[in-house]
Scaffold this motif. Structure first.
Motif: not given
Length: 305
Positions: A249, A251, A256, A268
């Motif tokens: 997860g 970023m 990400q 994303t």
């Protein structure tokens, strides 16, 4: 300014590449060439000045083109190279034929190339990267491939010529794959199609197939034998060491590491190539700091920042 040879296909100078990659990032190529057929490709490479770099590109499924673009002629194969033919237990496919399509056509004929069904991309990339899934690799089925050399010669390469290894093969710079032939075991078509349906269901449950990704980001690390020597089992999974380093997860900008599967790098929305590659390097550093394992990129990165 390079003077390009005449072609029957499409030659586009300064062509942006972002829309041709699954991650939707990257600057322009000096030119994009989409050959009409084998003779068009051979003639172009034969006449193209030897100092002009050539980069063969498939459907861009495992590729990051950096934001500054590529100082090369990018060659992208299209309809003239997507044919599939079957004779006995041999399947011959053009490099632009999608892996999933080849798997389905083979199954229709009662031939088992089901491992290709869930591999993103086309046959050229599968051969170049020795793609594999569910314990089967392209090399396990490979018989031969047709290529065009940088100086325009048409050659046939055997399995020995390709020197397949885990997620890689040997192909000289500027050589362009055009088709490949595989052998396959016979099976019941209905059973083969059901197996592929089950594989797709499993993939969709465990991987971010709806997101903008490039497949697996890093190769699974090499294992170690009982004597402490590195071996080629690759039973240790990249996602596991990424999780252990706390990077699921993570970023950088709009890039990400997928919360669903931490070995998938996701755009994303609005990520740059620098965001994506930079996040990948962040992950590699964290994994090394955490476990002293150096992850190797599986996604190909090309071009200039």
């Amino acid at each position: 300014m390079t003077k390009f040879p005449p072609v029957r296909g499409t030659l586009t100078p300064d062509r942006p590449l972002a829309d041709l990659t699954w991650l939707r990032v990257g600057g322009p190529a000096d030119a994009l060439f989409q050959p009409a057929d084998l003779d068009d490709l051979s003639g172009f490479l034969r006449q193209l000045p030897a100092d002009v770099a050539v980069f063969p590109m498939g459907v861009g499924s495992n590729l990051i083109v950096r934001d500054g673009g590529i100082r090369a002629v990018v060659i992208r194969m299209g309809r003239g190279f997507n044919q599939i033919s079957i004779e006995g237990n041999r399947v011959t496919a053009g490099v632009a034929a999608l892996d999933a399509h080849v798997a389905r056509k083979a199954a229709d004929a009662g031939l088992d190339l089901t491992f290709l069904r869930t591999i993103p991309g086309a046959i050229g990339g599968a051969v170049r990267m020795n793609a594999g899934c569910y314990g089967s690799y392209t090399a396990d089925h490979f018989i031969e491939a047709q290529v065009v050399t940088r100086d325009g010669q048409i050659k046939t390469l055997t399995k020995d010529d390709m020197n397949f290894a885990y997620r890689q093969s040997d192909l000289p710079d500027g050589w362009v794959l055009t088709q490949a032939t595989f052998h396959a075991e016979h099976g019941d078509p209905e059973t083969l199609h059901q197996r592929m349906t089950d594989q797709l269901k499993k993939r969709d449950e465990t991987q971010p197939t709806k997101d903008r990704t490039a497949g697996s980001t890093f190769r699974n690390p090499a294992g170690f034998s009982s004597t402490g020597q590195a071996d080629d089992t690759h039973e240790l999974k990249a996602w596991k060491v990424i999780d252990d380093a706390g990077m699921r997860g993570a970023m950088r900008g709009a890039a990400q590491m997928s919360p669903m599967h931490s070995n998938f790098l996701v755009n994303t929305g609005g990520a740059t190539a620098a965001d994506l590659e930079g996040l990948g390097e962040d992950v590699r550093k964290k994994v090394y700091d955490s476990s002293a394992i150096t992850l190797e990129w599986e996604v190909i990165r090309v071009g200039e920042p």
